[in-house]
Design a protein around this motif. Structure first.
Motif, PDB file in Angstrom:
ATOM      1  N   LYS A 138       0.865  -1.190   0.000  1.00  0.00           N
ATOM      2  CA  LYS A 138       0.000   0.000   0.000  1.00  0.00           C
ATOM      3  C   LYS A 138       0.891   1.226   0.000  1.00  0.00           C
ATOM      4  O   LYS A 138       1.918   1.220   0.683  1.00  0.00           O
ATOM      5  CB  LYS A 138      -0.864   0.049   1.264  1.00  0.00           C
ATOM      6  N   PRO A 139       0.534   2.293  -0.683  1.00  0.00           N
ATOM      7  CA  PRO A 139      -0.602   2.381  -1.586  1.00  0.00           C
ATOM      8  C   PRO A 139      -0.322   1.570  -2.844  1.00  0.00           C
ATOM      9  O   PRO A 139       0.820   1.486  -3.298  1.00  0.00           O
ATOM     10  CB  PRO A 139      -0.715   3.867  -1.886  1.00  0.00           C
ATOM     11  N   PHE A 140      -1.361   0.972  -3.392  1.00  0.00           N
ATOM     12  CA  PHE A 140      -1.212   0.108  -4.549  1.00  0.00           C
ATOM     13  C   PHE A 140      -1.944   0.690  -5.749  1.00  0.00           C
ATOM     14  O   PHE A 140      -2.821   1.531  -5.599  1.00  0.00           O
ATOM     15  CB  PHE A 140      -1.753  -1.301  -4.252  1.00  0.00           C
ATOM     16  N   THR A 141      -1.581   0.224  -6.911  1.00  0.00           N
ATOM     17  CA  THR A 141      -2.312   0.592  -8.128  1.00  0.00           C
ATOM     18  C   THR A 141      -3.260  -0.561  -8.449  1.00  0.00           C
ATOM     19  O   THR A 141      -2.993  -1.714  -8.071  1.00  0.00           O
ATOM     20  CB  THR A 141      -1.362   0.802  -9.321  1.00  0.00           C
ATOM     21  N   PRO A 142      -4.348  -0.292  -9.148  1.00  0.00           N
ATOM     22  CA  PRO A 142      -5.231  -1.380  -9.556  1.00  0.00           C
ATOM     23  C   PRO A 142      -4.476  -2.452 -10.352  1.00  0.00           C
ATOM     24  O   PRO A 142      -4.696  -3.646 -10.149  1.00  0.00           O
ATOM     25  CB  PRO A 142      -6.292  -0.686 -10.411  1.00  0.00           C
TER      26      PRO A 142
END
Length: 126
Positions: A107-111
């Motif tokens: 996190k933070p992650f991309t789709p």
């Protein structure tokens, strides 16, 4: 494998993250069984519904996702567990993967990163 055949449970104490993951997966026609913020609720949901994939945070109230991981891996059929956490030190990632997690998303992650991890866990390109 169609995404409709991939069922998911999301276990994360952050409701914004849970809602974001659930919305993304539903938009792509995954079957989202449910999303919960506590380890014991997540285990019960997985016991009752046998998901294909569990998206599991490390930091949870009452428990640690790494403590929940072996309990999830005892279920039949065994779900693919992907850790999704900001706690991505080398030690924590190794602990998750050697403990049986099928992947680790920071996190933070991309789709795209989340979908890639799910695809690798279930053996399909998404």
């Amino acid at each position: 494998m169609s995404t409709k055949k991939i069922s998911c449970v999301i276990i994360d104490d952050d409701s914004i993250i849970r809602n974001l993951m659930a919305a993304l997966l539903r938009q792509l026609e995954f079957t989202v069984i449910g999303d919960v913020g506590h380890a014991h609720e997540g285990l019960k949901l997985c016991m009752d519904h046998t998901p294909t994939v569990v998206l599991l945070d490390i930091n949870l109230p009452e428990s640690d996702g790494l403590e929940l991981l072996p309990q999830l891996l005892k279920l039949t059929p065994q779900p693919k567990v992907i850790m999704v956490s900001s706690e991505a030190t080398g030690e924590r990632v190794r602990e998750a993967l050697t403990g049986g997690a099928s992947g680790f998303v920071v996190k933070p992650f991309t789709p795209a990163r989340l979908l890639d991890a799910i695809g690798k866990a279930v053996g399909v390109k998404l």
